[in-house]
Design a protein around this motif. Sequence first.
Motif, PDB file in Angstrom:
ATOM      1  N   TRP A 599     -29.412  14.429  -5.541  1.00 15.47           N
ATOM      2  CA  TRP A 599     -28.386  15.396  -5.794  1.00 15.47           C
ATOM      3  C   TRP A 599     -27.221  14.993  -5.052  1.00 15.47           C
ATOM      4  N   LYS A 600     -27.357  14.432  -3.671  1.00 22.10           N
ATOM      5  CA  LYS A 600     -25.981  14.037  -3.181  1.00 22.10           C
ATOM      6  C   LYS A 600     -25.435  12.972  -3.654  1.00 22.10           C
ATOM      7  N   LYS A 601     -26.080  11.931  -4.176  1.00 22.47           N
ATOM      8  CA  LYS A 601     -25.580  10.619  -4.725  1.00 22.47           C
ATOM      9  C   LYS A 601     -25.067  10.637  -6.077  1.00 22.47           C
ATOM     10  N   TRP A 602     -25.824  11.802  -7.143  1.00 20.97           N
ATOM     11  CA  TRP A 602     -25.357  11.426  -8.429  1.00 20.97           C
ATOM     12  C   TRP A 602     -25.071  12.889  -8.871  1.00 20.97           C
ATOM     13  N   TRP A 603     -25.468  14.003  -8.737  1.00 25.86           N
ATOM     14  CA  TRP A 603     -25.461  15.394  -9.351  1.00 25.86           C
ATOM     15  C   TRP A 603     -24.982  16.228  -8.383  1.00 25.86           C
TER      16      TRP A 603
END
Length: 956
Positions: A599-603
């Motif tokens: 979630w933090k990196k992509w979404w």
Amino acid sequence: MGSTLYYISIRFTDTKDLQEALITAKLLTTGNGILLAQRSGYECEIEGSLIISELGYENISSEVNYMKKSIENAINFILNSTTGNDADEIITMLNLKWNQQTSFSLINIQNKNRTVVGHIINGNLEFFEKLTFIGNSSEIPKSTRKALKWSIEAGGTNPGSLSTTVSVIGGRGSAIAQDEINNKGSQLLSNFQLQSFNFDCGATFYDQAFATACYKNDIDKFGLAHISPLGSAMAYYSMLTFKKLNLTFPNVGCTNADASLNNTKIFPWYARVQISSSYAFSLVPILLNALGWKEIGILYQNDSYGQSGYYYIKQSIEKQDIRIVNSEDSRVIPANLNRTSVKDYKRIIQRIIDSEARLLVYLLQFPLCNYVMEELYDLGMRKGDIIIFTLVTDLLPLYSYNDTFLYKRLEIGTPMFTIVGQNWAGDLGKNVLSKYTETYKSSPNSFTCFYYDGLYLIAHALDYMINRGLDYYDPTKLMAAIRNQQFIGCTGRVSIEKGSNDRIMDTIDIQGNWLYDNGTLIVYKIGDFRPFSLKIISIEHPIFYPDGTTNKPTDLRNANQKCPFKDRLIKTFTSGRLLLFGICFAVALESIIITVVIWKKWWDVPIEPLTQREEISFQDLIVGFTICIEFFQFSAMGPDFSPISVLLSDLSNSFSLDLDDVLKMESGVFWIIVDAVFGGIALWLLLCIVVLTRLDERFPSFSPFRFLDWVADYLMPILGNLCFIPFVSICLDIFVCDQSIGDSFTDSFLSKDCTYFCWKDEHLVYAILSFFALLAYEPFAVFCRPLWQELQLFLHVKTVPLYLMVKSIFQIALIVLNKTVKRATGLGHGVIFIVLMVIYVVFIFRFKPYNYPRFSWWQALSLIGVIWIAFLSTVILGAGGDSNIYLILLFAGWVILILFGFYVQTKKYPSMLYRKKAGDTSTLFKFAFTFGKVARSSLAKIIPSSESKSNRLANE
């Protein structure tokens, strides 16, 4: 109306006339007193009467003797006291002496003898002998109410001094009833009081010589009516003994169920408040069918009890969908066997074991029922191998003898089930139960209520006759009155069937017993059985089966799976359970870490709200369909609600692939499902690789990649979203090895298939595959859930990526709880599940998971529906109760929720989607079902944008 004391001072020329008059008037009964003046007591032979006599006149027996004695005393007085010869002076002195007479003797008739028991000297009363009153009573009548004598056989002694407390505890019910009736506030027999005598002439074993001598010893104490002894045989033989002794009085049975006692011609002086065994026998198949038993065993003793029981059960069983699995020649044994001789018939008992029947209908009376349980143990049966359904009306006596064989009976006979006449019915029954526990500081048995109603039946009959001026000393008339009574008692409505000795009873108690780990044995009420009403069974308390759960075991032992070991060898494997907990929590921790990182990196991106009306697409329908399916999946992860609705439970389990309650896991069905899950995960990984690496565009001439890219559009939301709970759950099932037949990990076996021993051979291979499947599937599923919607040109309803991340973690948490806490405590799991669901719903209301408010609204409402069924399921697990009421509450709650949802939707959430025209829809379905082989020109009419999915993915 009766008086206690009758003072008689009139003169009788013949005392026998007095005695006959008293007898005719029914005055010579316990509780009455007869006090006679001197001249009324001549030749008195009334036992217990008291005569006042002048001192010195004690032995006067006739009027003539009295006159002689009086003249003699007068002459002596004149000679000793008078100095003159004046006649008037002499008469004055004699009158003065006579009027000042202050010395009297009290004479008591005891054993037909006149016994001086006291004096009255100058007004002072002194007794120096024990008094006896009418009815051979030594107690001074204290009430102005006439005593009505009755008797009961509720002793605790058998011939040979073998004692029991069963009848004693039951008989206390009559004592409570007598106290109530004798209470001055009672409207029943208001001018009378009941007085009992307890015979102890054999509690459970009849010995003719012992009983006859015992009855003769107190033959004058039977009274107006008699409550029969414990058990049908005792009642039967006691009445035969009464007949030989020429004793005639009504007998009321409280613990006698044998069908042979219902004949009024053979037993004209008998009626019972206990239900007849013939009636109870005919109900057994109806009850078993209602509880889900279809294949049973049966064993009966070869006497009138067993034969009649087998006859009535077999007649009734033909109308039910039930099969007796043990052969005809293995259904009967002699009734007179002892602990040694029963072993001569172990061949029959072994055939019952070989039939694999788990439920055994047990038509054996005490003590044979105990001996057969002990033999079942000796032949290898253990707890749960055999479940006994008996017609014994009280389960505790089977274990009341603490002998060296008790442990065998406890092993085989707990739990055990029976049906008895209704106990503690209504407010009256609860009040009687409260009085018992307060008075005796202990628990009653299932007979206590019947003893209570037995005395009330007699009392109602006496009251009926007294109020109408009938002769209640006439046993024929009293028996007829008993048969005509009807009242509400401790066991419900009490009345006797016309032309029979049997009780009419429409409500039966289902009872079971349970042995706690601390050695405490209890009998508890399961519910009410109304065989001829629309609602046959009302469950008040869940049925506890041998494994400690409420899950009904299979009809036949090892019916689902042919385990390579005996059920009795199975034990909880704590190390295996701890390993399962460790694996589950490791999976949960991995999911949390991976989800947060993804979630933090992509979404960690917002989505645009749906602000204008759009044509609804197939992809939009998939999102809506997902909400519906997740309702059933979340329900299946919650507490077991099969007691409320088996159909809904099976439906939910089917959607979550928790199929062990839906399908019989035989012939490798479970492993077929496991292989299918592995195949689904493999396909999912392949589709993810094709989409993420854009293989369809890198190799445009390779048609399999183009086909897989097309398949990904439709299968990715199913395999990565809808199948998330089933795939993870099935993979974790491979690690559920918390039962064992030994102490090592390789002695544990798989919960879903007991033919697979864990951590070796094939199971080890599957465990490794499951581990890597979970390791690969979860990260890709979490990442590709939001990715799929970004690749869909026709998808208008978008999901907030944060919600998809939280949902992944939440689903993993529910799966872990289902595999761990639920296996240890169903009630605790229900409470935790409800708390987590409430938190999840609050999150949904706060963060709005969809860009279309209507979908967010129905997502939240569907989960509230899950909470509702979880709440009702938790309540029924903890408190029990009528499942039909819970089912009504369940659907009522859902209907209210749906109506409320539509009302709010119309007021607050406008529709932003509309259906496509028929032509466009047909083109879409033509494209879908020709696997992308539609001409590009036709496809262009549906997809106006020329932007390819690969370019969109690369740009993002």
